[in-house]
Structures are given as structure tokens and as C-alpha cells.
Design an enzyme around this catalytic site. Structure first.
Site, mmCIF file in Angstrom:
data_model
loop_
_atom_site.group_PDB
_atom_site.id
_atom_site.type_symbol
_atom_site.label_atom_id
_atom_site.label_comp_id
_atom_site.label_asym_id
_atom_site.label_seq_id
_atom_site.Cartn_x
_atom_site.Cartn_y
_atom_site.Cartn_z
ATOM 1 N N HIS A 1 -57.262 -41.057 19.759
ATOM 2 C CA HIS A 1 -57.868 -40.740 18.470
ATOM 3 C C HIS A 1 -58.003 -39.224 18.296
ATOM 4 O O HIS A 1 -57.710 -38.682 17.233
ATOM 5 C CB HIS A 1 -59.255 -41.393 18.346
ATOM 6 C CG HIS A 1 -59.232 -42.871 18.375
ATOM 7 N ND1 HIS A 1 -60.046 -43.615 19.216
ATOM 8 C CD2 HIS A 1 -58.499 -43.777 17.679
ATOM 9 C CE1 HIS A 1 -59.814 -44.902 19.021
ATOM 10 N NE2 HIS A 1 -58.883 -45.020 18.095
ATOM 11 N N ARG B 1 -49.413 -46.790 17.436
ATOM 12 C CA ARG B 1 -48.917 -46.802 18.815
ATOM 13 C C ARG B 1 -47.617 -47.576 18.934
ATOM 14 O O ARG B 1 -46.807 -47.310 19.808
ATOM 15 C CB ARG B 1 -49.956 -47.447 19.738
ATOM 16 C CG ARG B 1 -51.222 -46.634 19.890
ATOM 17 C CD ARG B 1 -52.271 -47.418 20.612
ATOM 18 N NE ARG B 1 -52.609 -48.577 19.786
ATOM 19 C CZ ARG B 1 -53.417 -49.554 20.135
ATOM 20 N NH1 ARG B 1 -53.979 -49.546 21.310
ATOM 21 N NH2 ARG B 1 -53.676 -50.547 19.321
ATOM 22 N N SER C 1 -58.924 -48.908 22.573
ATOM 23 C CA SER C 1 -60.370 -49.047 22.733
ATOM 24 C C SER C 1 -60.728 -50.350 23.438
ATOM 25 O O SER C 1 -61.640 -50.381 24.266
ATOM 26 C CB SER C 1 -61.064 -48.978 21.374
ATOM 27 O OG SER C 1 -60.944 -47.684 20.825
ATOM 28 N N LYS D 1 -68.546 -57.725 13.775
ATOM 29 C CA LYS D 1 -68.277 -57.255 15.136
ATOM 30 C C LYS D 1 -69.527 -56.666 15.760
ATOM 31 O O LYS D 1 -70.249 -55.907 15.123
ATOM 32 C CB LYS D 1 -67.198 -56.156 15.124
ATOM 33 C CG LYS D 1 -65.791 -56.647 14.969
ATOM 34 C CD LYS D 1 -64.840 -55.472 15.145
ATOM 35 C CE LYS D 1 -63.399 -55.892 15.021
ATOM 36 N NZ LYS D 1 -62.499 -54.740 15.163
#
Length: 151
Positions: free
Chosen positions: A18, A91, A129, A42
Site C-alpha cells: 500500500h 497485484r 493484508s 467486517k
């Protein structure tokens, strides 16, 4: 006109990947707002206030980077901030498929916003993450993946 980009995410945690996207984004934008979205569906692993402080500390030498937590649609936040760009890192092709759909919806909600994708630097591409959370949860060192030290 000032080129403001919103870099949205849950950043649970904020990784070196990040950080790389933000630093490279500074070559394109006058200001970057790192937006930490609150997601009612979440449960955060790392505390929101702690993450805001850690990210602010990471970019303390960059006055054109700031951090904001938000509880709204990303497109609405971008509009309120005057951000005409959403900055996202990719990614792999799986990330692209996911991000492409979101970028289309954001554009529908806020027609003046453009999503800018930066390809993750190769040496940082394996970092996610969720992997870092799993490593931390089971007592493994994660300092090599973070641009700050967790206390």
C-alpha cells in the site's frame, strides 16, 4: 486545478505494498487521501484508530498525504473531498476483475471520477493484508511486510 486522489481500502493492516502505491501515486497527484472505509459487515483485526495513527506516522514527511476514516460509499467520499481520482493497486488479474467492477459502479455514482490502477511492484505483489493477519494471529513476525512497527 489540484489533482486529488482518494486511495480507499480497509487497510487491515496497511502494508508496504500500500505504501508503495501511495509513494508512486505522489508522482501523479498533488494530494492523496488514504481513505479507510468502515465496513459494518467486517470485523477489523487491527483497530481503526491505531491504523489511522500508524499510517499518519508513516507519511509524516509527506504533507500532501492524509488519512481519513469514512462510513459511506467511496464515490460519495471522493465527491465530498473534491477527489477526481480513485487510486488502486493491482497485484494480479484476480484483483483486476474485482476492481474493474467496483470502478464501473463508482463511475456510475460519481461521473467525474476516474479510477487509476497502478501495478504493484513485483517484490511486493505476494503481500496481502489477509496473509499478514493470519501470520500475526499465529504469532509470526510481520514487521518485514509493514512500513511501521506494531506495538
Amino acid at each position: 486545478m489540484k489533482r486529488i486522489a482518494l486511495f480507499p481500502g480497509s487497510f487491515d493492516p496497511f502494508t508496504k505494498g500500500h505504501e508503495d502505491i501511495v509513494l508512486r501515486g505522489l508522482q501523479l497527484f498533488d494530494e492523496i487521501v488514504i481513505g479507510i472505509g468502515r465496513n459494518a459487515n467486517k470485523q477489523r483485526y487491527f483497530g481503526l484508530d491505531q491504523m489511522v495513527q500508524l499510517i499518519e506516522h508513516t507519511f509524516e514527511k509527506h504533507p500532501n498525504v492524509r488519512v481519513e476514516a469514512y462510513d459511506d460509499l467511496t464515490a460519495n467520499v471522493a465527491r465530498k473531498l473534491g477527489a477526481r481520482f480513485l487510486l488502486r493497486g493491482l497485484r494480479n488479474t484476480t484483483d483486476f476483475e474485482y476492481e474493474n467492477g467496483i470502478s464501473q459502479v463508482n463511475r456510475y455514482i460519481y461521473g467525474d471520477v476516474e479510477t487509476v490502477f497502478l501495478i504493484t511492484s513485483p517484490h511486493l505483489a505476494p503481500i496481502s493484508s489477509s496473509i499478514i493477519r493470519d501470520l500475526h494471529r499465529y504469532g509470526q513476525r510481520i514487521d518485514d511486510f509493514l512500513p511501521y512497527q506494531l506495538h
